[in-house]
Write a protein that holds these residues in place. Sequence first.
Motif, mmCIF file in Angstrom:
data_model
loop_
_atom_site.group_PDB
_atom_site.id
_atom_site.type_symbol
_atom_site.label_atom_id
_atom_site.label_comp_id
_atom_site.label_asym_id
_atom_site.label_seq_id
_atom_site.Cartn_x
_atom_site.Cartn_y
_atom_site.Cartn_z
ATOM 1 N N GLY A 194 91.874 16.571 43.400
ATOM 2 C CA GLY A 194 93.036 16.719 44.275
ATOM 3 C C GLY A 194 93.088 15.652 45.356
ATOM 4 N N ASP A 195 91.904 15.218 45.827
ATOM 5 C CA ASP A 195 91.856 14.112 46.791
ATOM 6 C C ASP A 195 92.446 12.845 46.199
ATOM 7 N N GLY A 196 92.249 12.670 44.894
ATOM 8 C CA GLY A 196 92.810 11.497 44.232
ATOM 9 C C GLY A 196 94.325 11.487 44.238
ATOM 10 N N VAL A 197 94.917 12.656 44.465
ATOM 11 C CA VAL A 197 96.375 12.759 44.587
ATOM 12 C C VAL A 197 96.821 12.535 46.027
ATOM 13 N N LEU A 198 96.101 13.160 46.980
ATOM 14 C CA LEU A 198 96.533 13.144 48.382
ATOM 15 C C LEU A 198 96.194 11.851 49.116
ATOM 16 N N ILE A 249 86.654 11.314 58.630
ATOM 17 C CA ILE A 249 85.653 11.190 57.564
ATOM 18 C C ILE A 249 86.264 11.424 56.183
ATOM 19 N N THR A 250 87.572 11.331 56.084
ATOM 20 C CA THR A 250 88.194 11.445 54.769
ATOM 21 C C THR A 250 87.714 10.302 53.879
ATOM 22 N N GLY A 251 87.506 10.604 52.634
ATOM 23 C CA GLY A 251 87.010 9.583 51.720
ATOM 24 C C GLY A 251 85.502 9.516 51.663
ATOM 25 N N THR A 252 84.815 10.320 52.490
ATOM 26 C CA THR A 252 83.348 10.295 52.473
ATOM 27 C C THR A 252 82.795 10.713 51.128
ATOM 28 N N GLU A 253 83.469 11.675 50.477
ATOM 29 C CA GLU A 253 82.986 12.128 49.177
ATOM 30 C C GLU A 253 82.997 11.024 48.131
ATOM 31 N N PHE A 296 96.849 26.481 56.947
ATOM 32 C CA PHE A 296 97.054 26.731 55.518
ATOM 33 C C PHE A 296 98.531 26.753 55.156
ATOM 34 N N ASP A 297 99.342 27.406 55.983
ATOM 35 C CA ASP A 297 100.761 27.542 55.666
ATOM 36 C C ASP A 297 101.581 26.318 56.056
ATOM 37 N N GLN A 298 100.930 25.284 56.636
ATOM 38 C CA GLN A 298 101.628 24.069 57.040
ATOM 39 C C GLN A 298 101.281 22.893 56.120
ATOM 40 N N GLY A 299 101.145 23.196 54.847
ATOM 41 C CA GLY A 299 100.813 22.174 53.862
ATOM 42 C C GLY A 299 99.400 22.295 53.343
ATOM 43 N N GLY A 300 98.581 23.125 54.011
ATOM 44 C CA GLY A 300 97.190 23.281 53.588
ATOM 45 C C GLY A 300 97.023 23.972 52.254
ATOM 46 N N TYR A 301 98.054 24.661 51.795
ATOM 47 C CA TYR A 301 97.985 25.354 50.506
ATOM 48 C C TYR A 301 97.987 24.386 49.320
ATOM 49 N N LEU A 302 98.438 23.162 49.551
ATOM 50 C CA LEU A 302 98.637 22.221 48.444
ATOM 51 C C LEU A 302 97.352 21.912 47.671
ATOM 52 N N PRO A 303 96.232 21.520 48.339
ATOM 53 C CA PRO A 303 95.025 21.217 47.561
ATOM 54 C C PRO A 303 94.468 22.426 46.835
ATOM 55 N N LEU A 304 94.636 23.617 47.429
ATOM 56 C CA LEU A 304 94.165 24.818 46.746
ATOM 57 C C LEU A 304 94.996 25.101 45.509
ATOM 58 N N ALA A 305 96.298 24.821 45.581
ATOM 59 C CA ALA A 305 97.147 24.988 44.396
ATOM 60 C C ALA A 305 96.718 24.020 43.296
#
Length: 735
Positions: free
Chosen positions: A173-177, A285-289, A479-488
């Motif tokens: 999902g990170d590869g999308v966002l 620290i995004t991209g650390t993974e 979560f309700d402000q766009g945070g649901y997207l990676p979980l979906a």
Amino acid sequence: MAGEVEITDDMNILSFPKLRRSDSLDIESNNLDGHRGNRAAVGWWVTLQLAFQSIGIVYGDIGTSPLYVFQSSFPAGIKHKDDVLGVLSLIYYTLTLIPLVKYVFIVLQANDNGDGLIPNQQAEDKEVSNYQLDIPNNRVRRASWLKSQLENRRFAKLFLLFATMLGTSMVIGDGVLTPCISVLSAVGGIKTALSSITQDTIVGISAGILVCLFMAQRFGTDKVGYTFAPIICIWFIFIASIGFYNFVNYDPSVISALNPKYIIDYFRRNKTQAWISLGGIVLSITGTEALFADVGHFSVRSIQISMCIVTYPALLLSYTGQASYLRIHIDDVGDAFFKSIPDPLYYPMFVVAVLSAIIASQAMISGTFSIIQQSLSLGCFPRVKIVHTSSKYEGQVYIPQVNFLLMLASLAVTLAFKDTNKIGNAYGIAVVFVMTLTSSFLVLIMIMIWKTHILLIIIYILVIGSLELLYLSSVLYKFDQGGYLPLAFAFALMAIMYTWNTVYRRKYYYELHNKISSHQLNDIVSIANPCRVQGLAIFYSDLVQGIPPIFKLYMSNVPVLHQALVFVSIKSLPISKVPSDERFLFRRVEPRELGIFRCVVRYGYTDGHNDVQESFERSLVDKLKGFLRDDVRVSTAKVEEEEDRENGVIIEEEKQKIREVELEKEIEEVDKAWEYGVVHLVGESEIIAKEGSNIWKRVLINYIYNFLKNNLRQSERVFDIPHNRLLKVGMTYEL
């Protein structure tokens, strides 16, 4: 041709089978003369080259985080000047503890030959002469106890499977966002110079850039890395230089943020809002993974060098410079990065920022390819085409189908959200979820594999684990402000992976437990009383050992046995090329008069599977005749030994004559079969839910699994078999 078998629910689908040493082919097919592993011989010059490439591939994401971190941390503006110091202090310690300490110096050590963690299921490993045996102590006993609990408790297995798939799906999902937020943030910087430009125009430009980025993936990590690395190096030089300039020119006192008391003061002043702001700070620290996900593309040492010498110092200088600027210009926090750039450098920096944002996406795209490759090898992902783009580095791969789907998903998110704040909320959840799961698995590795001292494990959990849980609680608030997207995204991918893995394992266990032995083969042939026909039949199977059960169905429906029959298994080895004289391994199937053989065909990752089919067939026949020469020589020697004991010494000339007659007969049979023609037999299994299954199980098997299976690469395409000489043997499995 079709038959039905029923696979019961009590089959354990969450553990690997314990293979008996019933067949040396299974062991020999893993061995190759002269193979020592690609990375064992990597010298310093190659390591430095890889370190340079890694700057362009691994660090684009974390390197471009300064574009949006302060903006995301203060969405409502800065209320107090010292809040800048609190946020800067959090950035300092977060960057140090997670990317540097956790990933670079700890997590990167948890790799299997540079390719992440892959379960080792070779029972023969313990027979290697230099295998390390642990002396019993408290750490060893603790590791053994935990391992037994995980192996024997079904809930523990289900939890590990769920956590593994969730983490894998989140990284994908990170590869999308990553492409969405990086490109949108950089392109949006043009509004500083051209206030009249609309957001729709920025979104349109970003979408065009994304299309170009994904189209460039076909050129491979090697070429892309050398192209991107100079740009990212320039980016790091720019942000470090501008950061140092701002630090000296505005407020050098921000260096006091090294004192963690500013973090405490920040939370005292802002309380709940400070906790919510952690969702923006974690974007530093995004991209650390990608440090771990991309380790297969490079090496541990190369990533450590590039992180410590280039990335980490440049990021600290950049954040320090922005904080120094914001202490004087607190109203510019909404666009702190571009506002803090000196006017003469604005347009050069804007161009480099856009280019770097494009490259930032490369880290997670490359990581996604690596993760899917490993998932595929473990039977956790549908069969897709994997292209190895480098003859020098094994881990550099490109997956066309996945690349296309990532592009569509990134475009959809960019066009739908159009705003970096909402995408940032989604991005934060994906990042922290992956980090938390990584820490959970790392603790298991510390206990079971490294056997780390318990005090060090407790310190790790209290320091890094607590920090990540704190960040996780903050990002979940949005979560309700766009945070649901990676979980979906994650749950959709998990459904695919779980379905494929479940069916794959159940089918594999059935074939393994029901493989046909030599004794059973003799009974099957006797009952079928097949008609012997001329020609050579090649029967493809996934089983490296034994004869697949589908052969019994074939004989019962088509009682025909070719003059020569070879069961072929295709096996990929983790080396560049397999020498042609070592590509084929043969074994004879008893009784000898049936003319049945088993063969493992071994390929390296740069060997062409799509050579002219006749050359493959010709090579197989030639190697089969070579095997027969050796086999006849050995079998004749055994007969001679028995006759020597019973009847005394036989004249040497008679021995040679026996050997020559036997060999000539065998070779003649194979040549006749080859000259008459070759037919390729491929087992095609149909998987359906058994009668009485609940609706959820029927949906998973009858629709999701079969949709994936029918729309991806088929067996004849993998083996490149001519359709006019292909015969499919169908078998139905009821799960």
